[in-house]
Design a protein around this motif. Structure first.
Motif, PDB file in Angstrom:
ATOM      1  N   SER A  41       0.832  -1.203   0.000  1.00  0.00           N
ATOM      2  CA  SER A  41       0.000   0.000   0.000  1.00  0.00           C
ATOM      3  C   SER A  41       0.864   1.249   0.000  1.00  0.00           C
ATOM      4  O   SER A  41       2.072   1.196   0.262  1.00  0.00           O
ATOM      5  CB  SER A  41      -0.920   0.020   1.231  1.00  0.00           C
ATOM      6  OG  SER A  41      -0.184   0.368   2.385  1.00  0.00           O
ATOM      7  N   SER A  42       0.233   2.383  -0.221  1.00  0.00           N
ATOM      8  CA  SER A  42       0.947   3.662  -0.212  1.00  0.00           C
ATOM      9  C   SER A  42       1.527   3.982   1.163  1.00  0.00           C
ATOM     10  O   SER A  42       2.494   4.732   1.277  1.00  0.00           O
ATOM     11  CB  SER A  42       0.018   4.789  -0.663  1.00  0.00           C
ATOM     12  OG  SER A  42      -1.091   4.887   0.214  1.00  0.00           O
ATOM     13  N   SER A  43       0.973   3.373   2.214  1.00  0.00           N
ATOM     14  CA  SER A  43       1.470   3.616   3.574  1.00  0.00           C
ATOM     15  C   SER A  43       2.482   2.556   4.032  1.00  0.00           C
ATOM     16  O   SER A  43       2.927   2.579   5.165  1.00  0.00           O
ATOM     17  CB  SER A  43       0.306   3.679   4.561  1.00  0.00           C
ATOM     18  OG  SER A  43      -0.368   2.442   4.596  1.00  0.00           O
ATOM     19  N   GLY A  44       2.833   1.610   3.139  1.00  0.00           N
ATOM     20  CA  GLY A  44       3.843   0.604   3.469  1.00  0.00           C
ATOM     21  C   GLY A  44       3.307  -0.680   4.048  1.00  0.00           C
ATOM     22  O   GLY A  44       4.080  -1.541   4.467  1.00  0.00           O
ATOM     23  N   VAL A  45       1.991  -0.863   4.069  1.00  0.00           N
ATOM     24  CA  VAL A  45       1.388  -2.110   4.558  1.00  0.00           C
ATOM     25  C   VAL A  45       1.396  -3.122   3.414  1.00  0.00           C
ATOM     26  O   VAL A  45       1.152  -2.772   2.260  1.00  0.00           O
ATOM     27  CB  VAL A  45      -0.044  -1.850   5.068  1.00  0.00           C
ATOM     28  CG1 VAL A  45      -0.729  -3.136   5.477  1.00  0.00           C
ATOM     29  CG2 VAL A  45      -0.008  -0.861   6.230  1.00  0.00           C
ATOM     30  N   TRP A  46       1.693  -4.374   3.735  1.00  0.00           N
ATOM     31  CA  TRP A  46       1.748  -5.432   2.728  1.00  0.00           C
ATOM     32  C   TRP A  46       0.478  -6.264   2.782  1.00  0.00           C
ATOM     33  O   TRP A  46      -0.089  -6.493   3.853  1.00  0.00           O
ATOM     34  CB  TRP A  46       2.919  -6.370   2.979  1.00  0.00           C
ATOM     35  CG  TRP A  46       4.270  -5.729   3.034  1.00  0.00           C
ATOM     36  CD1 TRP A  46       4.586  -4.432   2.763  1.00  0.00           C
ATOM     37  CD2 TRP A  46       5.483  -6.368   3.392  1.00  0.00           C
ATOM     38  NE1 TRP A  46       5.936  -4.230   2.927  1.00  0.00           N
ATOM     39  CE2 TRP A  46       6.514  -5.408   3.313  1.00  0.00           C
ATOM     40  CE3 TRP A  46       5.813  -7.666   3.764  1.00  0.00           C
ATOM     41  CZ2 TRP A  46       7.843  -5.704   3.593  1.00  0.00           C
ATOM     42  CZ3 TRP A  46       7.135  -7.962   4.049  1.00  0.00           C
ATOM     43  CH2 TRP A  46       8.145  -6.986   3.962  1.00  0.00           C
ATOM     44  N   ALA A  47       0.040  -6.769   1.630  1.00  0.00           N
ATOM     45  CA  ALA A  47      -1.057  -7.737   1.564  1.00  0.00           C
ATOM     46  C   ALA A  47      -0.571  -8.912   0.734  1.00  0.00           C
ATOM     47  O   ALA A  47       0.147  -8.739  -0.250  1.00  0.00           O
ATOM     48  CB  ALA A  47      -2.297  -7.112   0.922  1.00  0.00           C
ATOM     49  N   SER A  48      -0.970 -10.118   1.142  1.00  0.00           N
ATOM     50  CA  SER A  48      -0.569 -11.308   0.398  1.00  0.00           C
ATOM     51  C   SER A  48      -1.767 -12.221   0.176  1.00  0.00           C
ATOM     52  O   SER A  48      -2.674 -12.295   1.000  1.00  0.00           O
ATOM     53  CB  SER A  48       0.561 -12.049   1.126  1.00  0.00           C
ATOM     54  OG  SER A  48       0.210 -12.317   2.470  1.00  0.00           O
ATOM     55  N   ALA A  49      -1.753 -12.905  -0.967  1.00  0.00           N
ATOM     56  CA  ALA A  49      -2.821 -13.815  -1.391  1.00  0.00           C
ATOM     57  C   ALA A  49      -2.350 -15.249  -1.169  1.00  0.00           C
ATOM     58  O   ALA A  49      -1.228 -15.590  -1.554  1.00  0.00           O
ATOM     59  CB  ALA A  49      -3.132 -13.585  -2.869  1.00  0.00           C
ATOM     60  N   HIS A  50      -3.221 -16.105  -0.597  1.00  0.00           N
ATOM     61  CA  HIS A  50      -2.761 -17.436  -0.188  1.00  0.00           C
ATOM     62  C   HIS A  50      -3.665 -18.580  -0.654  1.00  0.00           C
ATOM     63  O   HIS A  50      -4.858 -18.394  -0.888  1.00  0.00           O
ATOM     64  CB  HIS A  50      -2.630 -17.483   1.338  1.00  0.00           C
ATOM     65  CG  HIS A  50      -1.563 -16.577   1.836  1.00  0.00           C
ATOM     66  ND1 HIS A  50      -0.255 -16.963   1.939  1.00  0.00           N
ATOM     67  CD2 HIS A  50      -1.605 -15.279   2.216  1.00  0.00           C
ATOM     68  CE1 HIS A  50       0.460 -15.945   2.373  1.00  0.00           C
ATOM     69  NE2 HIS A  50      -0.331 -14.917   2.546  1.00  0.00           N
ATOM     70  N   SER A  51      -3.058 -19.755  -0.699  1.00  0.00           N
ATOM     71  CA  SER A  51      -3.758 -20.965  -1.131  1.00  0.00           C
ATOM     72  C   SER A  51      -4.776 -21.464  -0.108  1.00  0.00           C
ATOM     73  O   SER A  51      -5.616 -22.295  -0.444  1.00  0.00           O
ATOM     74  CB  SER A  51      -2.744 -22.079  -1.423  1.00  0.00           C
ATOM     75  OG  SER A  51      -2.016 -22.404  -0.248  1.00  0.00           O
ATOM     76  N   SER A  94      -7.002   4.990  -1.634  1.00  0.00           N
ATOM     77  CA  SER A  94      -7.209   4.792  -0.199  1.00  0.00           C
ATOM     78  C   SER A  94      -6.269   3.719   0.324  1.00  0.00           C
ATOM     79  O   SER A  94      -6.229   2.611  -0.215  1.00  0.00           O
ATOM     80  CB  SER A  94      -8.655   4.375   0.074  1.00  0.00           C
ATOM     81  OG  SER A  94      -8.794   3.960   1.417  1.00  0.00           O
ATOM     82  N   GLU A  95      -5.555   4.025   1.394  1.00  0.00           N
ATOM     83  CA  GLU A  95      -4.655   3.037   1.994  1.00  0.00           C
ATOM     84  C   GLU A  95      -5.415   1.936   2.724  1.00  0.00           C
ATOM     85  O   GLU A  95      -4.812   0.974   3.183  1.00  0.00           O
ATOM     86  CB  GLU A  95      -3.687   3.713   2.948  1.00  0.00           C
ATOM     87  CG  GLU A  95      -4.343   4.291   4.180  1.00  0.00           C
ATOM     88  CD  GLU A  95      -3.378   5.046   5.071  1.00  0.00           C
ATOM     89  OE1 GLU A  95      -3.230   4.634   6.229  1.00  0.00           O
ATOM     90  OE2 GLU A  95      -2.789   6.030   4.609  1.00  0.00           O
ATOM     91  N   HIS A  96      -6.733   2.055   2.820  1.00  0.00           N
ATOM     92  CA  HIS A  96      -7.535   1.062   3.527  1.00  0.00           C
ATOM     93  C   HIS A  96      -8.261   0.083   2.597  1.00  0.00           C
ATOM     94  O   HIS A  96      -8.836  -0.887   3.067  1.00  0.00           O
ATOM     95  CB  HIS A  96      -8.576   1.754   4.417  1.00  0.00           C
ATOM     96  CG  HIS A  96      -7.968   2.691   5.400  1.00  0.00           C
ATOM     97  ND1 HIS A  96      -7.162   2.273   6.438  1.00  0.00           N
ATOM     98  CD2 HIS A  96      -8.019   4.035   5.497  1.00  0.00           C
ATOM     99  CE1 HIS A  96      -6.757   3.316   7.129  1.00  0.00           C
ATOM    100  NE2 HIS A  96      -7.264   4.405   6.579  1.00  0.00           N
ATOM    101  N   HIS A  97      -8.251   0.353   1.294  1.00  0.00           N
ATOM    102  CA  HIS A  97      -9.006  -0.481   0.359  1.00  0.00           C
ATOM    103  C   HIS A  97      -8.094  -1.373  -0.465  1.00  0.00           C
ATOM    104  O   HIS A  97      -7.078  -0.938  -0.998  1.00  0.00           O
ATOM    105  CB  HIS A  97      -9.885   0.381  -0.544  1.00  0.00           C
ATOM    106  CG  HIS A  97     -10.997   1.032   0.205  1.00  0.00           C
ATOM    107  ND1 HIS A  97     -11.402   2.313  -0.040  1.00  0.00           N
ATOM    108  CD2 HIS A  97     -11.782   0.577   1.214  1.00  0.00           C
ATOM    109  CE1 HIS A  97     -12.401   2.629   0.778  1.00  0.00           C
ATOM    110  NE2 HIS A  97     -12.628   1.582   1.554  1.00  0.00           N
ATOM    111  N   LEU A  98      -8.524  -2.622  -0.558  1.00  0.00           N
ATOM    112  CA  LEU A  98      -7.753  -3.684  -1.177  1.00  0.00           C
ATOM    113  C   LEU A  98      -8.719  -4.552  -1.971  1.00  0.00           C
ATOM    114  O   LEU A  98      -9.873  -4.734  -1.568  1.00  0.00           O
ATOM    115  CB  LEU A  98      -7.105  -4.504  -0.050  1.00  0.00           C
ATOM    116  CG  LEU A  98      -6.391  -5.791  -0.346  1.00  0.00           C
ATOM    117  CD1 LEU A  98      -5.057  -5.492  -1.021  1.00  0.00           C
ATOM    118  CD2 LEU A  98      -6.138  -6.543   0.957  1.00  0.00           C
ATOM    119  N   VAL A  99      -8.266  -5.096  -3.087  1.00  0.00           N
ATOM    120  CA  VAL A  99      -9.087  -6.028  -3.857  1.00  0.00           C
ATOM    121  C   VAL A  99      -8.328  -7.344  -3.991  1.00  0.00           C
ATOM    122  O   VAL A  99      -7.103  -7.363  -4.048  1.00  0.00           O
ATOM    123  CB  VAL A  99      -9.469  -5.446  -5.247  1.00  0.00           C
ATOM    124  CG1 VAL A  99      -8.261  -5.273  -6.127  1.00  0.00           C
ATOM    125  CG2 VAL A  99     -10.520  -6.287  -5.928  1.00  0.00           C
TER     126      VAL A  99
END
Length: 148
Positions: free
Chosen positions: A42-52, A89-94
């Protein structure tokens, strides 16, 4: 995925890693317990990861208290293949999944804001553009665009 001057990667070895690109050394290793298929920063440095295991994990590598997993978003019925943060938005993720759907999340909660039946096959990749534009590609051979 780029994280400022550094990079973030994920792997089927169950890890999400931060890298110093200049020295080509691993600076952070996070273990998820399941294969990781995609990662975004994210723009704020938070990471998101997709998993099996059908979960999207949200990590905050800036936290010093040892609790790096900020949240585990579980609503998909199949593997999660890809994640993308909103540029607005740093709070929205798809997320995109083998269950044929895209899910739009506000990471401050645990329930998706929207679920979109996107493809006749697996949703393989996704990008989130300005003003809520979603683009996804699927195993049905189609690229689709949606507005949230």
């Amino acid at each position: 995925a780029w994280a400022g001057d550094d990079a973030v990667s994920c792997s089927w070895d169950h890890t999400v890693r931060g890298w110093d690109v200049e020295t080509q050394t691993c600076t952070t290793t996070l273990t998820a317990g399941h294969a990781a298929n995609g990662v975004a920063v994210s723009s704020s440095g938070v990471w998101a990861s997709a998993h099996s295991d059908r979960v999207v994990r949200v990590w905050d590598p800036r936290r010093g208290d040892g609790s790096l997993v900020r949240s585990a978003l579980a609503s998909h019925k199949g593997w999660v293949n890809a994640v993308a943060w909103s540029p607005d938005s740093e709070h929205h993720l798809v997320s995109a999944s083998h269950d044929h759907t895209l899910k739009l999340w506000d990471v401050r909660g645990s329930v998706p804001l929207y679920t979109i039946a996107a493809h006749d096959g697996k949703a393989l990749c996704v990008a989130l553009g300005a003003k809520g534009q979603l683009v996804s590609g699927g195993s049905d051979g189609r690229v689709k665009m949606f507005r949230t």
